[in-house]
Motif scaffolding. Structure first.
Motif, short mmCIF file in Angstrom:
data_model
loop_
_atom_site.label_atom_id
_atom_site.label_comp_id
_atom_site.label_asym_id
_atom_site.label_seq_id
_atom_site.Cartn_x
_atom_site.Cartn_y
_atom_site.Cartn_z
N UNK B 16 58.32 47.01 88.17
CA UNK B 16 56.95 47.26 87.33
C UNK B 16 57.26 49.21 87.75
N UNK B 17 57.49 49.43 88.55
CA UNK B 17 57.56 50.23 88.92
C UNK B 17 58.82 51.13 87.88
N UNK B 94 50.67 49.63 95.55
CA UNK B 94 52.44 49.50 95.04
C UNK B 94 52.29 49.80 93.58
N UNK B 95 53.08 48.98 93.10
CA UNK B 95 53.65 49.17 91.04
C UNK B 95 52.83 48.95 90.81
N UNK B 96 52.47 47.94 91.09
CA UNK B 96 50.90 47.06 90.32
C UNK B 96 49.61 48.03 90.07
N UNK B 97 49.58 48.41 91.09
CA UNK B 97 47.73 49.42 91.70
C UNK B 97 48.18 50.46 90.17
N UNK B 98 49.19 50.77 90.56
CA UNK B 98 49.68 52.27 89.33
C UNK B 98 50.27 51.40 88.18
N UNK B 99 50.76 51.37 88.43
CA UNK B 99 50.52 49.80 86.66
C UNK B 99 48.76 49.86 86.03
N UNK B 100 48.38 49.79 86.84
CA UNK B 100 46.52 49.19 85.60
C UNK B 100 45.81 50.27 85.81
N UNK B 130 57.22 54.14 91.33
CA UNK B 130 57.49 54.59 89.46
C UNK B 130 57.32 55.91 89.97
N UNK B 131 57.89 56.96 90.91
CA UNK B 131 57.96 58.13 90.86
C UNK B 131 59.30 58.34 91.02
N UNK B 132 59.46 60.31 90.31
CA UNK B 132 60.64 60.92 90.65
C UNK B 132 61.26 61.12 91.53
#
Lengths: 223, 223
Positions: B16-17, B94-100, B130-132
């Motif tokens: 997801x990230x 987590x990546x899913x929280x960011x995705x949403x 998903x950060x740089x």
């Protein structure tokens, strides 16, 4: 079928915590689970406590850290029994880690056992270890809004020690706001202001410990 | 059969990230995952950053907190887009929280997106969003031995901001020891000393941001 892994984990943990608690009662140990953010001053507080309790109640400490034995090294200089648990990657202690440590400490020579948890304002609050009381430390440099942002630990703790009061005048921390916020989350929370630099509040904290020991075992000191 | 739940969780998170990262690249966002202990000064740093970046790069912030919208309220006053994620009990993003969250922010109007993680020196370091770059803040009131006790976050971060240098003379924190300890864990770690009270180091931090933006997109500013 949906399995709530977290509920199962916590129930298994609570069963082990109950067994730990029975071991502590048999050995006449008052047991505290001491929690805070990283760097709030738990180890410095225990150094002050070791000095202040001398001749009154015998202190023992189990220290949890992800890495290093630095805290145990600091505490051992005070001539008290110290056991270091290195958790590797775990962000909190759990009852099983404590259970596996008990055989490695002579609990009959300890009156007050403090379990210094991993520095973390979140996860440790969820896991009972077998303690009589949860006690938390908040340092004034962390900010007075922390009870609202991390409510669980403030809700679960019986006593809040507001530490590093020597730094109060260099921060925008408001004691009134911090206490109001903490009691909004937990109205019956006991609070003691302390500084391990000036010694403020250390006697109040030691009286709190003696009082809880007396309540549990009906005697001021073990002897 | 033994299932490593944690490995599965992290692999799913990383997928997801990666997808989040593609969304950020498409929208020309430099993305930082900002981590620290509770109260190390992440929000104050972002307030200074918002002022310092004005007219150069457009800042946006996603704030993760267990409870309250206090940090978002503080940041919104600076006229930047802010999205608050309240995690309830989760001790990290987590990546899913960011995705949403991504559909709820206009990413085309943001150059530098900072994701302010939950205050926790342990768990956030394990979860890519998903950060740089991962950037961490350590405040001088927390103690100079923290890199040794909480190595993972120091190992994962590209940049360490040592914050609250205005309080340095009131503590026994040694800058030299802190930097030596951090580089023992992560030899290539970049380090900038900052104080959001005196403004020390804020320009160095903003130059670091501009440099990373330029490296990623080949231009000093978006316009």
């Amino acid at each position: 079928m949906k399995i709530n892994v977290m509920t199962d984990v916590l129930e298994a943990n609570d069963r082990i915590a109950d067994a730990n608690s029975q071991v502590f009662d048999t050995n006449r140990n008052l047991v505290l689970n001491l929690m805070s953010s990283p760097g709030a001053g738990k180890t410095a507080l225990l150094e002050s406590t070791a000095r202040a309790l001398k001749g009154e109640l015998r202190l023992g400490v189990i220290v949890g850290d992800i890495e290093t034995t630095r805290d145990a090294d600091r505490l051992e200089k005070h001539g008290i029994p110290v056991l270091q648990l290195t958790t590797g990657s775990a962000c909190h202690l759990d009852a099983n880690m404590i259970a596996s440590a008990l055989s490695r400490m002579d609990l009959t020579s300890v009156d007050v056992l403090v379990i210094e948890n991993v520095g973390n304002l979140v996860c440790p609050a969820e896991f009972k270890l077998g303690e009589d009381f949860k006690v938390m430390v908040l340092s004034v440099t962390e900010g007075d809004e922390k009870p609202l942002k991390y409510p669980m630990m403030f809700r679960e703790s019986s006593l809040l020690l507001i530490n590093k009061t020597d730094l109060l005048s260099y921060t925008d921390f408001s004691m009134d706001d911090a206490k109001r916020n903490a009691r909004m989350i937990h109205p019956d929370l006991e609070i003691i202001d302390v500084s391990c630099v000036t010694g403020e509040g250390v006697s109040g904290w030691v009286e709190w410990l003696s009082g809880r020991y007396r309540e549990k075992f009906g005697a001021n000191t073990r002897a």
